[in-house]
Design a protein around this motif. Structure first.
Motif, PDB file in Angstrom:
ATOM      1  N   GLU A   1      -1.222  -3.653 -10.910  1.00 48.10           N
ATOM      2  CA  GLU A   1      -0.649  -4.802 -10.190  1.00 48.10           C
ATOM      3  C   GLU A   1      -1.222  -4.821  -8.786  1.00 48.10           C
ATOM      4  O   GLU A   1      -1.240  -3.796  -8.088  1.00 48.10           O
TER       5      GLU A   1
ATOM      6  N   LEU B   1      -2.272  -9.379 -11.974  1.00 48.80           N
ATOM      7  CA  LEU B   1      -2.464  -8.261 -12.890  1.00 48.80           C
ATOM      8  C   LEU B   1      -3.955  -8.052 -13.177  1.00 48.80           C
ATOM      9  O   LEU B   1      -4.720  -9.016 -13.304  1.00 48.80           O
TER      10      LEU B   1
ATOM     11  N   THR C   1       5.165  -9.148 -15.410  1.00 52.05           N
ATOM     12  CA  THR C   1       5.714  -8.648 -14.148  1.00 52.05           C
ATOM     13  C   THR C   1       6.772  -9.601 -13.634  1.00 52.05           C
ATOM     14  O   THR C   1       6.662 -10.828 -13.787  1.00 52.05           O
TER      15      THR C   1
ATOM     16  N   LEU D   1       6.840  -4.460 -13.543  1.00 55.18           N
ATOM     17  CA  LEU D   1       5.704  -4.480 -14.461  1.00 55.18           C
ATOM     18  C   LEU D   1       6.102  -3.822 -15.775  1.00 55.18           C
ATOM     19  O   LEU D   1       6.585  -2.682 -15.798  1.00 55.18           O
TER      20      LEU D   1
END
Length: 863
Positions: free
Chosen positions: A235, A165, A157, A128
């Protein structure tokens, strides 16, 4: 499903976590026996045997491989309840990937269920990346209130797993961060609690762009939009149980925003102007806004600083197109781009109050329309308009003062030394009275009357009734002179008087407003008074007289300090205790008022209506005569004289009262003495029977012929065992033989008759319950004198006897019982006759029955 046993639970794996993050693995146990607090053991396995990590009850449980990390606190157990713990691994690394087993030592009576559970943990690399757009450090932006701004951040990511996300824009205006708008991992927009309404209005938006950018757009910035902004990205991955799990979170501060507030101020704080001048106020708009904008201005007026703006009066307004509302005495002009001037010409006292300016800034839109981006209201400014007071003096003069009661009093209130008098000014007066005391006590003044601006007279409580009767007159003799006249001054009018002259000014709306009050010096109304004195002397004209002759007495009156008095005379008599017709022992006989009108007071003897005479001999001498005096007239006779002086409006006012010496009438007689008694042969009778009561009169002393004696007999009853109630008149028989009977409510009747010269009988027929009580008679003897005049002797009351009325039970129930027994016998015989006839002829039924053979035994089978 049909058995019960211990159950140990851990999350369903695999658990995907990012390297370097903190991992929390919960474990719980249920359906167990033993103590409520359970212990837990955690073990780890990569692909070989399990290694012991940590235990809640055994400090020596940890293997050597994990002892350092457990000692540093990188791996620890956190108990969340008696039956649940969490294994916490901070800064997880790839070697920590493997199988984690949670075990619980047995505390059950029997072994059943599972005592451990396993979960796989998978550690992935950190892919990320979160960053701001074209800025290595947060930038500071300055905006004006109502401007728009946009902020962008990038989030990508490279995780090997399929992750989503979650992007959130936050602001920090104090010590904590506050959510503005989020794009969740499920693809939904979620505004913060404070920004819900602005999000629905479209003022706050979150847009996605190329290169994984996320843009925050805010239109019409407000004061609360100032602060630091950051982009928070987390995430998320979907677990084996289809639930979302957050595996990591990163943020980046994008910018710091400063919003310049738009202020609206009035240049002057407090304004004081004179009546008739012009009022000049300027409304200044403080803003750092650049570019094209227009301002709309509105002026408000309130009488008080606490009044709400919604209740205020709108004076003038100018919209963003510079269109001004119309007004004759007000004007609104634009001085420069940020200043607007209000001009009020020829101000009045009513213009005093609080003025408020409200300004709104309008900005052009991309479609050519104008939109209001900000609105502010200034603090109210106080404006005081000073009235132009006329200059004058007030002088109070007493043109007439009283020397005695009922003399007239006249006061004149003058306006002198008038200066700066305008045509739009008029004067009114208010009259006040203050009681004069010898001590230093402060007495409040009392309003007699006042005038309003239209010269309408408003009366006070003290003078309202007398003014309506014409006793007090308020008038305006000239333009500058007002008068107060009391036609007949009384002692209650003595005191201090003063007047207050009020000046009134005409305003623009033709209304009158009081501008000044000037009070005069007080004037005292007082005269010396002396106490009234009244002397009354009664004289008997004939020193000796006998019954049947005329009694004559005169009353001579003398007075002092009374102005032109007149007298009213009342003759009273005080009878002996045995002959008192009034409760206080004094009988009012005849009166003569101050206008020489004669009136009989308590003289109720109809046979001697003209037997008393009261006449005025001189202005201060009165004569009383009583013709054909009776023995019952014996007593003390007095003259009660009241002196009257002339009052206001031709009315007479009572001044003082006087009482004469008594004149006694006493008859020396050797006539008979009468006694009265009540007798009854039977004082206890039954209902419906006859009651006989005798009133027997006996005479002692000088013997008289029956024709020379006559009696008035009255029978009374007290309906109680004790003599504690008012007596009730039953019947009376006067000396002429006329019987008078009172109204009766029951069915019983009575009669009263004379059965001998000295005996009178009362009969009560068909006595009832309410005929009981104490019965007595009252006798008034009349004796004829040698001159042939009948003399009334004092009333004689007999001692009462008690009459008891009882019920004859046998006679009362004899006929009802005989009638009841007879009716019952007749009805019984009739019932028997009806029953016999019905069974004999009406209800008889022939029944034919087959004759059965009688047997002694019957077999069981047939039974």
């Amino acid at each position: 499903a049909f058995c019960r046993g211990r159950v140990v639970r851990v999350p369903q794996g695999p658990l995907i976590r990012v390297v370097g993050t903190e991992v929390v693995i919960p474990c719980s146990v249920s359906d167990y026996d033993g103590p409520s607090e359970q212990n837990f053991d955690w073990e780890f396995s990569r692909e070989t045997d399990f290694l012991r990590i940590v235990s809640t009850w055994d400090s020596t449980f940890t293997s050597k491989e994990f002892q350092n990390r457990v000692g540093r606190g990188d791996i620890k157990l956190r108990r969340s309840s008696n039956d649940a713990v969490e294994l916490v691994i901070s800064n997880i690394q790839p070697p920590d990937q493997g199988i984690y087993k949670c075990s619980t030592p047995s505390t059950d009576a029997t072994v059943q269920g599972n005592y451990d559970a396993e979960v796989q943990v998978k550690v992935i690399s950190d892919g990320l990346v979160v960053s701001g757009i074209k800025a290595r450090s947060p930038t500071t932006l300055k905006l004006s209130e109502g401007d728009s701004f946009k902020l962008r951040c990038s989030a990508t990511t490279t995780s090997p797993e399929h992750t989503h996300l979650h992007v959130t824009w936050q602001i920090k205006s104090g010590a904590t961060w506050q959510d503005i708008l989020s794009l969740t991992h499920e693809g939904k927009f979620q505004p913060g609690p404070v920004y819900e309404e602005r999000y629905r209005n479209g003022d706050v938006r979150l847009d996605t762009g190329a290169n994984d950018t996320y843009q925050l757009s805010v239109s019409q910035a407000v004061q609360m939009d100032g602060g630091a902004y950051r982009c928070l990205v987390s995430e998320w991955v979907r677990g084996a149980d289809s639930s979302w799990q957050k595996i990591q979170e990163k943020s980046v501060e994008v910018a710091s925003m400063a919003v310049q507030q738009t202020d609206v101020l009035i240049s002057t704080l407090n304004v004081s102007v004179s009546e008739g001048d012009s009022l000049d106020l300027t409304c200044n708009i403080t803003t750092d806004r650049s570019g094209i904008f227009q301002a709309a201005v509105m002026w408000y007026f309130t009488a008080s600083a606490d009044d709400a703006l919604s209740d205020a009066q709108v004076l003038l307004s100018m919209d963003h197109d510079s269109v001004v509302s119309d007004s004759a005495l007000l004007s609104l002009s634009r001085v420069d781009r940020n200043s607007y001037r209000l001009l009020v010409r020829d101000v009045d006292v009513e213009d005093s109050g609080y003025y408020t300016c409200q300004a709104a800034i309008w900005a052009p839109q991309h479609n050519g329309s104008w939109q209001k981006v900000v609105e502010r209201t200034s603090a109210p400014i106080s404006v005081v308009v000073t009235a132009l007071e006329p200059d004058y003096e007030v002088f109070l003069n007493a043109s007439k003062t009283p020397k005695f009661s009922d003399d007239p009093t006249e006061l004149e209130c003058r306006i002198t030394n008038v200066q700066d008098l305008e045509a739009n000014t008029r004067f009114t007066v208010s009259w006040y009275y203050r009681l004069r005391l010898r001590s230093d006590d402060v007495v409040p003044e009392q309003l007699l009357a006042s005038m309003d601006a239209d010269w309408t007279l408003l009366l006070g409580e003290r003078s309202r009734e007398r003014t309506q009767n014409g006793e007090i007159i308020f008038s305006k003799k000239a333009v500058n002179t007002f008068s107060l006249r009391i036609q007949w001054t009384s002692e209650s009018d003595r005191g201090d008087y003063f007047c207050v002259i009020s000046a009134w000014s005409r305003h623009r709306n033709n209304s009158w407003v009081k501008s000044k009050d000037v009070a005069s010096a007080p004037v005292s109304i007082f005269w010396a008074t002396q106490d009234y004195t009244l002397t009354v002397e009664a004289v008997r004209l004939k020193p000796f007289f006998v019954a049947g002759h005329t009694f004559e007495m005169t009353c001579k009156v003398s007075s002092k300090n009374i102005k032109t008095p007149r007298y009213s005379v009342l003759i009273t008599a005080e009878k002996p205790l045995a002959d008192q017709s009034s409760p206080n022992g004094t009988t009012r006989i005849i009166s003569l008022n101050q206008d020489s009108v004669v009136r009989l007071e308590d003289w109720t003897d109809q046979t001697r209506v003209d037997g008393v005479v009261l006449e005025k001999v001189q202005e201060n001498e009165f004569r009383y005569r009583m013709y054909q005096t009776q023995i019952s007239d014996a007593g003390l006779y007095r003259c009660v004289v009241t002196a009257w002086s002339p009052g206001g409006g031709g009315m007479w006012r009572e001044a003082v009262n006087g009482l004469s010496n008594p004149i006694q009438i006493d008859f020396q007689t050797s006539g008979p003495v009468f006694n009265v008694s009540v007798h009854s042969d039977n004082q206890m009778i039954y209902q419906g029977e006859l009651a006989d009561l005798l009133c027997i009169i006996t005479a002692e002393g000088m013997a008289l012929e029956p024709d020379d004696m006559s009696f008035d007999v009255s029978w009374f009853a007290v309906r109680s065992f004790a003599l504690d109630r008012e007596p009730v008149l039953l019947a009376s028989l006067d000396r002429r033989g006329i019987m008078t009977q009172s109204r009766r409510n029951g069915s019983s009747d009575l009669s009263l008759e004379r059965i001998s010269p000295l005996e009178f009988r009362l009969r009560v027929y068909s006595c009832e319950d309410h005929d009981f009580g104490n019965h007595y008679c009252v006798v008034t003897p009349w004796v004829r004198s040698a001159t042939g005049v009948w003399q009334r002797e004092p009333d004689i009351k007999a001692k009462p006897i008690f009459l008891s009325v009882k019920m004859d039970v046998l006679n009362a129930f004899k006929y009802p019982l005989l009638i009841g027994i007879g009716l019952a016998t007749v009805i019984g015989l009739l019932s028997c006759l009806i029953g016999y006839c019905s069974s004999r002829w009406c209800c008889k039924k022939e029944v034919q029955e087959t004759r059965r053979e009688r047997r002694r035994l019957m077999s069981m089978e047939m039974d």
